[in-house]
Design a protein around this motif. Sequence first.
Motif, PDB file in Angstrom:
ATOM      1  N   GLY A  11      31.022  28.460  50.715  1.00 59.69           N
ATOM      2  CA  GLY A  11      31.673  27.989  49.504  1.00 59.69           C
ATOM      3  C   GLY A  11      32.176  29.126  48.630  1.00 59.69           C
ATOM      4  O   GLY A  11      31.898  30.310  48.874  1.00 59.69           O
ATOM      5  N   TRP A  12      32.932  28.746  47.626  1.00 62.65           N
ATOM      6  CA  TRP A  12      33.491  29.705  46.683  1.00 62.65           C
ATOM      7  C   TRP A  12      32.466  30.004  45.597  1.00 62.65           C
ATOM      8  O   TRP A  12      31.862  29.099  45.036  1.00 62.65           O
ATOM      9  CB  TRP A  12      34.764  29.154  46.060  1.00 62.65           C
ATOM     10  CG  TRP A  12      35.924  29.118  47.011  1.00 62.65           C
ATOM     11  CD1 TRP A  12      36.343  28.067  47.759  1.00 62.65           C
ATOM     12  CD2 TRP A  12      36.803  30.205  47.315  1.00 62.65           C
ATOM     13  NE1 TRP A  12      37.431  28.420  48.513  1.00 62.65           N
ATOM     14  CE2 TRP A  12      37.741  29.729  48.264  1.00 62.65           C
ATOM     15  CE3 TRP A  12      36.899  31.533  46.874  1.00 62.65           C
ATOM     16  CZ2 TRP A  12      38.749  30.533  48.770  1.00 62.65           C
ATOM     17  CZ3 TRP A  12      37.900  32.336  47.388  1.00 62.65           C
ATOM     18  CH2 TRP A  12      38.816  31.845  48.326  1.00 62.65           C
ATOM     19  N   LYS A  13      32.264  31.293  45.308  1.00 69.08           N
ATOM     20  CA  LYS A  13      31.287  31.729  44.319  1.00 69.08           C
ATOM     21  C   LYS A  13      31.965  32.616  43.270  1.00 69.08           C
ATOM     22  O   LYS A  13      32.907  33.344  43.573  1.00 69.08           O
ATOM     23  CB  LYS A  13      30.151  32.528  44.979  1.00 69.08           C
ATOM     24  CG  LYS A  13      29.557  31.875  46.231  1.00 69.08           C
ATOM     25  CD  LYS A  13      28.799  30.595  45.916  1.00 69.08           C
ATOM     26  CE  LYS A  13      28.176  30.017  47.196  1.00 69.08           C
ATOM     27  NZ  LYS A  13      27.435  28.761  46.947  1.00 69.08           N
ATOM     28  N   GLY A  14      31.417  32.564  42.059  1.00 63.15           N
ATOM     29  CA  GLY A  14      31.928  33.411  40.991  1.00 63.15           C
ATOM     30  C   GLY A  14      31.237  34.758  40.951  1.00 63.15           C
ATOM     31  O   GLY A  14      30.315  35.027  41.726  1.00 63.15           O
ATOM     32  N   PRO A  15      31.646  35.631  40.036  1.00 62.85           N
ATOM     33  CA  PRO A  15      31.041  36.967  39.941  1.00 62.85           C
ATOM     34  C   PRO A  15      29.541  36.947  39.657  1.00 62.85           C
ATOM     35  O   PRO A  15      28.838  37.899  39.992  1.00 62.85           O
ATOM     36  CB  PRO A  15      31.811  37.617  38.786  1.00 62.85           C
ATOM     37  CG  PRO A  15      33.112  36.879  38.718  1.00 62.85           C
ATOM     38  CD  PRO A  15      32.788  35.476  39.115  1.00 62.85           C
TER      39      PRO A  15
END
Length: 472
Positions: free
Chosen positions: A448-452
């Motif tokens: 999945g897409w993850k943030g900083p």
Amino acid sequence: MVFVDSHPSYTGTILRVRGPLELKCRLDSTEVSQIQKVISGTFETLRSQVKSESCVLTVCDSPVVIWPNKGVKATPDEITPDTLCEEIHQWIQTDEQESFGKKSGKKKSKKGSAVSVINLRLMMEVSRPGPLPAPILSKTVQKSHFLSTTLPMDCVVETSCNSTIKDACERLVEALAHQLCEMEKVTLQHMKGTSLLVPEPFHFLLPEPAGLVTVVYPAGVPDSQLETQRKELHQQFELPDDRPYFRRANAYHFPNEPYRDGYLRNPHLVLTHPTLDDGKVYLVQGIYSYHHYMQDRMDDNGWGCAYRSLQTICSWFQQQGYVERPVPTHREIQQALVDVGDKQPSFVGSRQWIGSIEVQAVLNQLLGVTSKIMFVSQGSELASKGRELANHFLTEGTPVMIGGGVLAHTILGVAWSETTGQIRYLILDPHYTGAEDLQVITDKGWCGWKGPDFWDQTAYYNLCLPQRPKMT
């Protein structure tokens, strides 16, 4: 050698027809020219057969039978030449159906399956209606050599939403005849005396506008001996000569066929991309396998995450055709590190962690692949690495291994805004311990897409960025 499907959009339905054709011929002479003449005549006979009224196409898992050269006659009677190809789906039997002979409703495609495929079987009628003529027997005493082999016919055409069965059948028959021509060329080119190498068709999905093409290779001849043929194909389709497109490992995998090894491929394809202001998405290019904890009857829970990330990277190089060796096991990875002098012999069979530097060393030792290392002193600095990561996925397109502390992950891409600096990371998590369930893996964020904030802001990280070899 190559057949180009003229409709490569892949928003409609792919029709794929497969089936054996028997190549049988009697050689009364050992002269090369005479042998070639007999074989060519046999191929011409086969081409006549696929264009004759005896040619039959049956839709797999359905009661549908089509005679493409009898004015596109078909059963059941509801099917006419003007029936749309996509309507055939309603006759195909699904696992949920209890009865075989009635309409079933269209198949429900699994999550992530964007291409619809209808499989057909190539058959030949061997009898005719009406009274049979009296048999005639003849006996000839003569020394001759008899050649016999089975040709694995495999043709595809792609249809649009308004394509009729009549249109598709015409193209399928044309594709079958053309494939026989290509098989004849390969057979004659690679004949040794009276020994034949079976010609095998492979499908390759090329960048637009070429789309799906079919190439015939001789069975038993390794890719290393077909470089000249591949270079000609690269020139024909104006493809760069620094990366493989036509190796057997590059062959197109049809979405309705499971992979025999059981690993999931490219789970990220079902994800929705994040939306960033003036942002662009940069992704891994090509196919990889998802390797994670507890696979292969190996209990590496708690220590094997970097090994699994390395296996994912190795699978990418294998499935892009850069290497032919299988994905290495944990033990083979450890032995490679011993062989290069990085570890002591006692390391083999242990449960010791490895990091990005070791991953770099193994890739070079086992695959001959070089890598760049990116050092980040603390996780908060990763947010400023958007340009470097975007450039990597744009130019190299390989999965990236990132290690920090005791955790390792695989980065498959970034969404990055050059103007605002916003960034998201596409993460493939090797710490997953469950079954190969795409729904669970994507819904629970294992891919999945993850943030900083996904990274430990104070921990150091090393990133291993594998580089593509220059080869065809």
